[in-house]
Design an enzyme around this catalytic site. Structure first.
Site, short mmCIF file in Angstrom:
data_model
loop_
_atom_site.label_atom_id
_atom_site.label_comp_id
_atom_site.label_asym_id
_atom_site.label_seq_id
_atom_site.Cartn_x
_atom_site.Cartn_y
_atom_site.Cartn_z
N HIS A 55 -0.62 1.84 -10.22
CA HIS A 55 0.23 2.84 -10.87
C HIS A 55 1.55 2.25 -11.37
O HIS A 55 2.26 2.90 -12.12
CB HIS A 55 0.46 4.05 -9.95
CG HIS A 55 1.35 3.80 -8.79
ND1 HIS A 55 0.86 3.51 -7.53
CD2 HIS A 55 2.69 3.82 -8.67
CE1 HIS A 55 1.88 3.36 -6.70
NE2 HIS A 55 3.00 3.54 -7.37
N ASP A 95 -5.87 1.85 -6.51
CA ASP A 95 -4.45 1.64 -6.83
C ASP A 95 -4.03 0.18 -6.65
O ASP A 95 -2.97 -0.11 -6.11
CB ASP A 95 -3.56 2.58 -6.01
CG ASP A 95 -2.17 2.73 -6.62
OD1 ASP A 95 -2.01 2.43 -7.82
OD2 ASP A 95 -1.25 3.14 -5.89
N GLY A 169 9.83 2.37 -6.37
CA GLY A 169 10.21 0.98 -6.62
C GLY A 169 9.62 0.03 -5.59
O GLY A 169 9.51 -1.16 -5.82
N ASN A 170 9.29 0.55 -4.40
CA ASN A 170 8.64 -0.27 -3.37
C ASN A 170 7.16 -0.47 -3.69
O ASN A 170 6.54 -1.40 -3.17
CB ASN A 170 8.74 0.43 -2.01
CG ASN A 170 9.69 -0.24 -1.07
OD1 ASN A 170 10.85 -0.37 -1.39
ND2 ASN A 170 9.21 -0.64 0.08
N SER A 171 6.59 0.41 -4.49
CA SER A 171 5.16 0.34 -4.78
C SER A 171 4.75 -1.06 -5.19
O SER A 171 5.37 -1.68 -6.03
CB SER A 171 4.80 1.31 -5.91
OG SER A 171 4.97 2.63 -5.51
#
Length: 176
Positions: A55, A95, A169-171
């Site tokens: 994503h 993902d 933002g950690n994704s």
């Protein structure tokens, strides 16, 4: 694009003009409708393969049900070196995405064996939440083998659940 006039001053001050007016933005480039995304990732090979979340670099067009990938991806390292990245592969169902940057002898993380992790073990989530570089949050493994987290309908149903903070933002960052 924000609605209303509440962000007018922000856009005028930082980008030149309000994007809704079709004026020029940063460096004289016109504002457009392209979305921007940010996330984290981890280098998994010395030649520049980077693992991140799908994503971060792709989505599904809700009108056409087709996958849409980012038109460009820029990777900024901890030391602020910047690379243009190629999207090697995307699997929206799990993902996961794989990127490639040009590099040699890059420092990289070895992928751990998820069969070795146990409920109650301490873990750290590494990333750049809200654009703040080089952050770490800690937590524990809350459960293993979770299925359909967050209402996602996935073929693969074996998620690690953690209470380590994972903010926007950690994704894509590693869980260590």
């Amino acid at each position: 694009r924000p609605s209303g006039r509440q962000f007018q001053r922000f856009f005028d001050e930082f980008f030149g003009q309000d994007p809704r007016g079709g004026e020029e933005g940063e460096e004289g480039e016109p504002f457009d409708d392209l979305a921007r995304s940010q996330g984290s990732g981890v280098i998994v090979s010395p030649d520049g393969l980077i693992l991140t979340n799908a994503h971060v670099v792709a989505s599904v067009n809700m009108r056409t049900a087709e996958e849409e990938r980012a038109t460009s991806v820029r990777v900024v390292m901890q030391n602020e070196d910047t690379y243009d990245a190629e999207i090697v592969g995307v699997d929206l169902g799990t993902d996961i995405a794989l990127l490639k940057i040009e590099g040699r002898d890059l420092p990289y993380a070895r992928i751990g064996d998820s069969d070795e992790i146990r409920v109650g073990e301490w873990v750290m989530a590494v990333g750049a939440p809200f654009g703040l570089q080089n952050t770490v949050s800690a937590g524990i493994v809350s459960a293993l083998g979770r299925a359909s987290l967050g209402g996602m309908q996935n073929t693969y149903q074996d998620f690690i659940q953690t209470d380590a903070a994972i903010n926007p933002g950690n994704s894509g960052g590693p869980l260590v």
